[in-house]
Design an enzyme around this catalytic site. Structure first.
Site, PDB file in Angstrom:
ATOM      1  N   GLY A  23       0.801  -1.363  -0.039  1.00  0.00           N
ATOM      2  CA  GLY A  23      -0.054  -0.015   0.048  1.00  0.00           C
ATOM      3  C   GLY A  23       0.866   1.120   0.127  1.00  0.00           C
ATOM      4  N   GLY A  58       3.983   1.641  -1.422  1.00  0.00           N
ATOM      5  CA  GLY A  58       4.838   1.662  -2.647  1.00  0.00           C
ATOM      6  C   GLY A  58       5.402   0.570  -3.071  1.00  0.00           C
ATOM      7  CE  LYS A  59       5.967  -1.641  -8.801  1.00  0.00           C
ATOM      8  NZ  LYS A  59       6.192  -1.790 -10.142  1.00  0.00           N
ATOM      9  CB  VAL A  60      10.802  -2.738  -1.494  1.00  0.00           C
ATOM     10  CG1 VAL A  60      11.937  -2.936  -1.123  1.00  0.00           C
ATOM     11  CG2 VAL A  60       9.916  -2.039  -0.438  1.00  0.00           C
ATOM     12  CG  ASP A 112       2.486  -2.842  12.866  1.00  0.00           C
ATOM     13  OD1 ASP A 112       1.660  -3.523  13.231  1.00  0.00           O
ATOM     14  OD2 ASP A 112       2.704  -2.647  11.712  1.00  0.00           O
TER      15      ASP A 112
END
Length: 964
Positions: free
Chosen positions: A653, A655-657, A767
């Site tokens: 959610g 973005g990208k890695v 988290d």
């Protein structure tokens, strides 16, 4: 005369201006590296020749000096193998108080004594000085390095005795003092004096090729030891073999050959059921030939050249199905050889030379398909019965009656010594090698390059067929798999010329070829050498223990000896134009004032990487960073091949890695935000500041960030073995035994305790879950993903009132109800993770909540708390030592009231106690690189940032619980 004086005065002015110029530059350069560490490195630079050319400036950590690794501003590692260093190891090195790894292997120019002050390096875990020229005694101060796991000083010129203080190194895994000139007896404890018998956690005793004398102490071995390799070959040891050796049931390789040992082989040896290689040759052992039928997995046995009582050939040898190599030369054996011997399915070599064996030699109709050599020269064999299919077996019957009966007739092949030399070389990979210029070599991929070369030496291989291409292909593949898994810049490896030396070691020439260019840089060579010297590489089991002797690499600039000539020419030319340069410096000094402002601005940008930070968009002032680096967008484009899909390793959610590769070959994980999910500048700055101050072994490190051209990117260290959630679910292919789970729990707890108790200001993660605990190459747990974290610095109430965020199943119910966040909220989440470790169940699975399920099933009056139906079936057959206390701890962490939960510091202490009661060392790594961890194991583990792991792990969680 006047002209000469004027010229001289002008040159003096030029020199003064030059000095002023560099003084000004130094004054505006702020060194980030700790001042004491910088002084030590400069001291080493003064006493060493051939240090890397980029060892200049005042910031080794910030400027990435070759061979130097840092944590923040402190030097933690020096790895400079095969770089041609020469000189002595200065005692100043003891001031590097944070140093953990020192590897200077394969530098023959390093000489002299090791300084006594080396014992001050209290955090040192790896001391590796293989293949140098150090001499003198090993300082007894090494016994103060209580964190040492690897002590490798082999292949030097050390003299004197083995320091008894080494017995204090309770965490030692690998002890290699072989191939030196050590003398005296083997030290054992006596009263307050330590000894090697105290090293109950050590797996490797390598003492071969020294001048040790006296008997092997009976006290040296005991049933508490976990030794795998005991190598005392090629010394001057006398006396009997201690029967206590038979108590070390874990033993796999034993070499006592080439000494002067006497007496009988202890009957306790029959207890060594895990032994695969046994060599007692070239001693003066006597008595009856030992019966060792209890060694059911023995592959190689060498009892040659001893004085056993004359006896017939032992019939029990024909039942040892694992044997590949049988060496019984000159052992007083007599009578016929049973044909059943040659039917052993794995048999490759039999050497029965120089005995009193007689009768007819018959290798039988169903001899082993792997059989290569039968050497029975100098016996009394009167006949040889040749069988069909035996033509591939080399048989030597020289100096037997069967070869003496027809002196004038044609000689049979078995009466002529065969040529046993192997010519094996790794073949090319379906390509045709071209002609290579200069000193380059064609790789198996047919690319011409300057290879890194050296010698692989295997001390106890279990095979003897040196012409078996399949075996060496397996070794080649294993090397490449290891190099790839550790992201080393290697394109191919070549093996050649396997041969046995005078000590029955297997020597193989190794060439390693660079990836992406035709030469290695210093970082690449040092990392490759370290993977071999530190035993990161695990050869196939048939090769046994090994060491590597690397050659000096002289092609870092793509040249070599030819480049030295060019360098010499350059020096001559430079000297010729030196005068002109000085005159030009006058002109440069004239414009210095004009350019000073730009230099000052550049220095400011280096010390404040947010010099371009836009403070007009409610971002606040510059971020206050501790170790993180500001990357430019163009840099990251280059490292990720323009953010190509081939480099994308995950999405979510946020973005990208992308996987990024630095010029040094190190890998990065680059988290790039999508436009619609980007934070405000102030929030992004806050997150960077938070992450940059976190530096702990069990917390994923932020390497840097990018905030330009409308981009928000975070750059993390690349963690290779996935998430804990993936490991427990089986996605990553990693075997998670119970003891390994305890170590992972301890690592994660330590990371979280650091955030709560030692970070300044303290940090609440908010988290914690199995998907945010990553596992590195040693399966060390690292807490990750700080996107929801909160600082406690501004709170005086012990809590922060904040919007509830977290992940369902891990969320503290008290926090959910009150919206008051405390560090005990993380403790609750961690308790859920502990239950995951025991059950391998997700927190909420098919409508069932793991905390409730465990509470309902628990019955403390019954075995395993009556949790057999809940515990992960993968560990049910193990000895679950400490499970009861582990579950008690988990349940105390998930207590409904935060005040009744333990602190993370108390959680760490409790897990350490559980590990100690289970007989484990809580301070050892989760998986040592020299342990029997079989490379995650037989599978290709997914990366933590892979698409698959995001589907479960929540790396960019699309479904965070965020009530408005």
């Amino acid at each position: 005369m006047g002209t000469s004086a004027t010229t001289t005065a002008g040159l003096r002015i030029s020199v003064l201006l030059l000095l002023a110029f560099f003084t000004a530059r130094i004054s505006i350069t702020q060194a980030a590296t700790n001042g004491g560490d910088l002084s030590v490195l400069n001291s080493l630079k003064d006493v060493w020749a051939n240090t890397p050319p980029n060892w200049v400036g005042g910031d080794p950590c910030g400027d990435n000096w070759d061979g130097i690794s840092c944590s923040g501003i402190r030097v933690t590692s020096i790895t400079l193998s095969s770089t041609g260093l020469s000189g002595q190891l200065s005692g100043d090195i003891a001031s590097l108080s944070e140093l953990q790894i020192l590897d200077l292997s394969y530098n023959k120019g390093l000489r002299g004594n090791l300084p006594q002050s080396i014992g001050n390096l209290k955090k040192l875990t790896n001391l590796i000085l293989v293949g140098c020229s150090f001499s003198g005694p090993i300082p007894d101060s090494v016994g103060s390095l209580t964190r040492l796991t690897y002590l490798s000083l082999n292949s030097n010129g050390f003299t004197g005795t083995i320091p008894p203080s080494i017995g204090n190194l309770i965490n030692l895994y690998w002890l290699d003092l072989a191939d030196n000139q050590l003398e005296g007896s083997v030290p054992v404890s006596d009263g307050d004096t330590p000894g090697l018998d105290l090293l109950v956690n050590t797996k490797h005793f390598h003492f071969g090729k020294n001048q040790l004398t006296g008997s092997i102490p009976t006290k040296l071995f005991n049933s508490s030891m976990t030794l795998l390799h005991v190598l005392f070959d090629s010394n001057k040891l006398t006396g009997n073999i201690p029967p206590t050796l038979g108590q070390v049931n874990s033993l796999e390789v034993l070499r006592l050959d080439r000494n002067s040992l006497t007496g009988t082989v202890p009957g306790s040896f029959n207890n060594l059921g895990s032994l695969t290689e046994l060599s007692l040759s070239n001693n003066d052992l006597n008595g009856p030939f030992p019966n060792i039928t209890g060694m059911t997995v023995l592959s190689s046995m060498d009892m040659s050249n001893n004085s056993f009582d004359s006896s017939s050939f032992p019939s029990w040898i024909s039942s040892m199905g694992s044997l590949t190599t049988l060496m019984l030369e000159n052992t007083q054996l007599q009578g016929p050889v049973p044909a059943g011997l040659f039917s052993l399915p794995n048999l490759q070599t039999v050497n029965l030379a120089r005995n009193d064996l007689n009768g007819s030699l018959d290798i039988g109709p169903s001899h082993s398909s792997q059989l290569q050599l039968i050497d029975m020269q100098s016996n009394f064999i009167s006949d040889y019965r040749q069988r069909p299919g035996a033509n591939d077996v080399d048989i030597i019957l020289l100096r037997n009656p069967v070869c003496d009966e027809t002196p004038n007739g044609p000689r049979q092949s078995y009466c002529i010594p065969p040529d046993r030399n192997s010519k094996y070389t790794t073949p090319s990979n379906s390509c045709v090698p071209g002609r290579c210029s200069s000193n380059k070599t064609a790789s198996p991929n047919c690319a011409c390059a300057f290879a890194y070369t050296g010698l692989l030496v295997f001390r106890a291989p279990s095979f003897s067929d040196l012409g078996n291409a399949t075996i060496f292909t397996a070794l080649q593949r294993s090397l490449m798999d290891s190099f790839r898994s550790t992201q080393l810049p290697v394109d191919a490896v070549q093996l050649s010329n396997p041969r046995k030396d005078s000590s029955e070691y297997l020597d193989i020439d190794l060439k390693v070829f660079p990836y992406g260019q035709d030469f290695f840089n210093r970082s690449g060579v040092s990392r490759i050498a370290f993977s071999l010297s530190n035993q990161t590489f695990k050869p196939p089991s048939m090769f046994g223990p090994f060491f590597f002797l690397g050659d000096e690499y002289t092609h870092f600039d793509g040249g070599g000896s030819g480049s030295k000539k060019s360098a010499s020419t350059g020096i001559i030319i430079g000297a010729a134009v030196g005068g002109i340069v000085l005159v030009l410096m006058v002109i440069l000094a004239a414009v210095y004032a004009f350019r000073q402002k730009k230099r000052a601005q550049k220095a400011t940008e280096q010390s404040h990487p947010f010099a371009h930070w836009d403070a007009t968009e409610n971002t606040g002032g510059f971020p206050q960073l501790k170790g993180a680096r500001c990357f430019s967008f163009d840099e990251l484009k280059k490292y990720t091949n323009n953010f190509s899909d081939a480099n994308a390793i995950g999405s979510g959610g946020y973005g990208k890695v992308y996987r990024g590769v630095l010029p040094t070959g190190h890998l990065l994980a680059i988290k790039r935000a999508q436009r619609e999910s980007m934070q405000g500048g102030h929030e992004f700055k806050t997150e960077i500041e938070l992450l940059s101050r976190v530096h702990h072994k069990n917390v994923v490190s932020l390497v840097g960030f990018c905030f330009e051209q409308g981009e928000q990117m975070l750059i993390y260290e690349y963690v290779p073995n996935g998430t804990l959630g993936d490991a427990l679910s089986g996605k990553s292919g990693i075997s998670m035994e119970w003891t390994r789970r305890l170590k992972v729990a301890l690592g994660a707890a330590r990371g979280l305790a650091y955030l709560h108790e030692l970070a300044d200001p303290p940090i609440i993660h908010r988290d914690i879950k199995s998907a945010n605990i990553l596992l590195d190459e040693r399966l060390t747990a690292k807490v990750a993903d700080f996107g929801l974290s909160k600082l406690m610095g501004d709170s005086e109430k012990g809590h922060v009132t904040t919007q509830v965020k977290g992940t369902m199943g891990y969320l503290d119910p008290e926090y959910y109800m009150t919206q008051q966040l405390t560090e005990k909220s993380d403790v609750y989440s961690f308790g859920v993770v502990l239950l995951e470790l025991a059950t391998a169940k997700r927190p909420i699975e098919r409508g069932k909540y793991i905390v409730r399920e465990v509470k309902m099933a628990m019955d403390k009056t019954k075995s395993l708390y009556n949790l057999q139906t809940v515990i992960d079936p993968a560990i049910c057959n193990e000895s679950l030592k400490g499970l009861d206390k582990f579950v008690d701890l988990a349940m105390s962490c998930v207590h409904e009231t935060g005040a009744d939960r333990p602190s993370m510091g108390d959680v760490v202490k409790e897990i350490e106690l559980i590990l100690q009661q289970a007989g484990l060392n809580p301070n050892a790594d989760s998986v040592s690189t020299s342990a029997t961890y079989e490379e995650a194991e037989k599978g290709s583990p997914r990366h933590p940032y892979s698409k698959e792991s995001f589907e479960y792990s929540g790396g960019f969680p699309p479904s965070k619980l965020e009530p408005q």
